[in-house]
Write a protein that holds these residues in place. Structure first.
Motif, PDB file in Angstrom:
ATOM      1  N   TYR A 102      -7.451   5.512   4.872  1.00 63.10           N
ATOM      2  CA  TYR A 102      -6.380   6.480   4.668  1.00 63.10           C
ATOM      3  C   TYR A 102      -5.033   6.039   5.222  1.00 63.10           C
ATOM      4  N   ASP A 103      -4.945   4.888   5.865  1.00 64.53           N
ATOM      5  CA  ASP A 103      -3.690   4.406   6.411  1.00 64.53           C
ATOM      6  C   ASP A 103      -2.643   4.201   5.320  1.00 64.53           C
ATOM      7  N   VAL A 110       4.628   9.172   5.378  1.00 64.25           N
ATOM      8  CA  VAL A 110       5.710   8.954   6.352  1.00 64.25           C
ATOM      9  C   VAL A 110       7.001   8.572   5.635  1.00 64.25           C
ATOM     10  N   ALA A 111       6.896   7.689   4.642  1.00 68.46           N
ATOM     11  CA  ALA A 111       8.078   7.242   3.898  1.00 68.46           C
ATOM     12  C   ALA A 111       8.623   8.340   2.984  1.00 68.46           C
ATOM     13  N   PHE A 112       7.759   9.252   2.549  1.00 61.69           N
ATOM     14  CA  PHE A 112       8.153  10.307   1.614  1.00 61.69           C
ATOM     15  C   PHE A 112       8.885  11.453   2.306  1.00 61.69           C
ATOM     16  N   ILE A 113       8.583  11.708   3.574  1.00 64.70           N
ATOM     17  CA  ILE A 113       9.113  12.876   4.295  1.00 64.70           C
ATOM     18  C   ILE A 113      10.639  12.979   4.257  1.00 64.70           C
ATOM     19  N   PRO A 114      11.403  11.898   4.528  1.00 68.01           N
ATOM     20  CA  PRO A 114      12.871  12.050   4.501  1.00 68.01           C
ATOM     21  C   PRO A 114      13.401  12.534   3.154  1.00 68.01           C
ATOM     22  N   ALA A 115      12.888  11.976   2.058  1.00 73.94           N
ATOM     23  CA  ALA A 115      13.354  12.384   0.732  1.00 73.94           C
ATOM     24  C   ALA A 115      12.993  13.832   0.444  1.00 73.94           C
ATOM     25  N   ASP A 165       4.333   2.360  10.711  1.00 75.32           N
ATOM     26  CA  ASP A 165       4.884   3.697  10.500  1.00 75.32           C
ATOM     27  C   ASP A 165       6.405   3.679  10.602  1.00 75.32           C
ATOM     28  N   ARG A 166       6.933   2.920  11.563  1.00 77.89           N
ATOM     29  CA  ARG A 166       8.383   2.836  11.754  1.00 77.89           C
ATOM     30  C   ARG A 166       9.053   2.241  10.513  1.00 77.89           C
ATOM     31  N   LYS A 167       8.485   1.167   9.987  1.00 79.35           N
ATOM     32  CA  LYS A 167       9.042   0.542   8.786  1.00 79.35           C
ATOM     33  C   LYS A 167       8.991   1.499   7.603  1.00 79.35           C
ATOM     34  N   ALA A 168       7.876   2.191   7.440  1.00 80.84           N
ATOM     35  CA  ALA A 168       7.723   3.129   6.329  1.00 80.84           C
ATOM     36  C   ALA A 168       8.766   4.235   6.403  1.00 80.84           C
ATOM     37  N   PHE A 169       8.989   4.768   7.613  1.00 83.61           N
ATOM     38  CA  PHE A 169       9.972   5.847   7.771  1.00 83.61           C
ATOM     39  C   PHE A 169      11.383   5.358   7.462  1.00 83.61           C
ATOM     40  N   GLN A 196      13.429  -4.421   6.483  1.00 87.14           N
ATOM     41  CA  GLN A 196      12.325  -4.378   7.450  1.00 87.14           C
ATOM     42  C   GLN A 196      11.519  -5.682   7.441  1.00 87.14           C
ATOM     43  N   LYS A 197      12.134  -6.721   6.849  1.00 84.33           N
ATOM     44  CA  LYS A 197      11.583  -8.083   6.830  1.00 84.33           C
ATOM     45  C   LYS A 197      10.380  -8.252   5.901  1.00 84.33           C
ATOM     46  N   LEU A 198      10.218  -7.357   4.924  1.00 78.62           N
ATOM     47  CA  LEU A 198       9.192  -7.561   3.908  1.00 78.62           C
ATOM     48  C   LEU A 198       9.718  -8.563   2.878  1.00 78.62           C
ATOM     49  N   SER A 199       8.819  -9.291   2.233  1.00 77.29           N
ATOM     50  CA  SER A 199       9.224 -10.205   1.174  1.00 77.29           C
ATOM     51  C   SER A 199       9.683  -9.396  -0.035  1.00 77.29           C
TER      52      SER A 199
END
Length: 296
Positions: A102-103, A110-115, A165-169, A196-199
């Motif tokens: 479920y991660d 977490v990423a959806f909450i701000p929007a 979680d930090r990156k997702a937010f 966030q340093k993702l490719s």
């Protein structure tokens, strides 16, 4: 009576499918298409341009179904792996399996909450901006300039495939910028991921995944608003239009996603930056020359 002709429905849905996952602003392109076709901005038309995004997000679920539903779980979590373990160790192993399974969805939440928060807070302002072709064209140009230099900006940074979680937010915060028509949700979240340093590839794929809860929620919210305002009849009267639009958007988006991942992996974002600038400048030039492109 259908508010959109079959041809208008197909054209708008093609634009949605082509541009939803490209960093060129699907909403902006649909607004421009609507303006060029002379389509009045009724409540149904506004809802239609949001609801057909549902067809596009189904293409993500279809293409990435194994990863989306975590059917490629590690063998360490197979039932054979916990045989013979003591109660505490067995319990810990099951907990790890639960967290692993479920991660993925937790990161999306977490990423959806701000929007979700800012979307509800500024819903009326966003609706007003959706009617401005000038705003769309301006943001296409500004976003295009940024994209031309984005490859250089992120060129020398170390890359990671780990999503915390930090990156997702933080990516979710970037997504909020796309509430301004013409910015592009895809561009905002991909740039957020790269920040966030993702490719490029991993940032784009997370952007695709994040589109599912974001656009599903937007679709449900738009339908709810119509329901509360007594507009359900217009949805039932235009049911064929909605189905056709979603089917076309789904098919076209399937092809667009495959093309996009392959293209950015090889060539980066510069071409999309130039495209945005050309389209935006052309629209602004038409407006300055006296052509009325604003939606009625």
């Amino acid at each position: 009576m259908d508010e959109l002709s079959t041809l208008q429905t197909i054209l708008i849905a093609i634009v949605e499918g082509l541009t939803e996952f490209l960093p060129v602003s699907s909403t902006g392109h649909m607004i421009i298409t609507q303006s060029l076709l002379g389509i009045e901005s009724t409540e149904f038309v506004k809802a239609f341009t949001v609801i057909i995004q549902f067809g596009a997000i189904l293409s993500v679920v279809c293409l990435y179904w194994k990863r989306f539903f975590h059917l490629n779980s590690c063998k360490i979590f197979d039932s054979e792996a916990v045989k013979g373990l003591s109660g505490s160790k067995k319990g810990l192993t099951y907990l790890k399996r639960f967290l692993y399974k479920y991660d993925f969805y937790w990161k999306l939440l977490v990423a959806f909450i701000p929007a979700a928060f800012f979307g509800l807070l500024f819903s009326d302002i966003i609706d007003d901006l959706l009617e401005s072709v000038t705003v769309v064209a301006t943001m296409l140009v500004l976003g295009g300039v940024f994209m031309i230099f984005s490859d250089k900006i992120f060129k020398n940074q170390s890359q990671s495939t780990e999503m915390t979680d930090r990156k997702a937010f933080k990516i979710g915060i970037y997504q909020c910028i796309a509430m301004i028509p013409g910015v592009s949700r895809s561009m905002a979240t991909i740039m957020g991921g790269m920040a966030q340093k993702l490719s490029r590839k991993h940032a784009a794929e997370f952007s695709f995944f994040l589109a599912v809860p974001t656009m599903f929620a937007a679709t449900c919210y738009k339908i709810l608003k119509l329901y509360l305002s007594g507009g359900t009849q217009v949805l039932s009267d235009n049911l064929f239009t909605l189905i056709l639009g979603n089917v076309v958007a789904f098919i076209v988006a399937l092809l667009a996603i495959k093309f996009f991942i392959s293209f950015i992996t090889k060539y980066g974002f510069k071409a999309f930056g130039y495209y945005r600038i050309i389209v935006g400048v052309a629209i602004l030039a038409m407006i300055l020359m006296g052509h009325n492109l604003e939606i009625a």
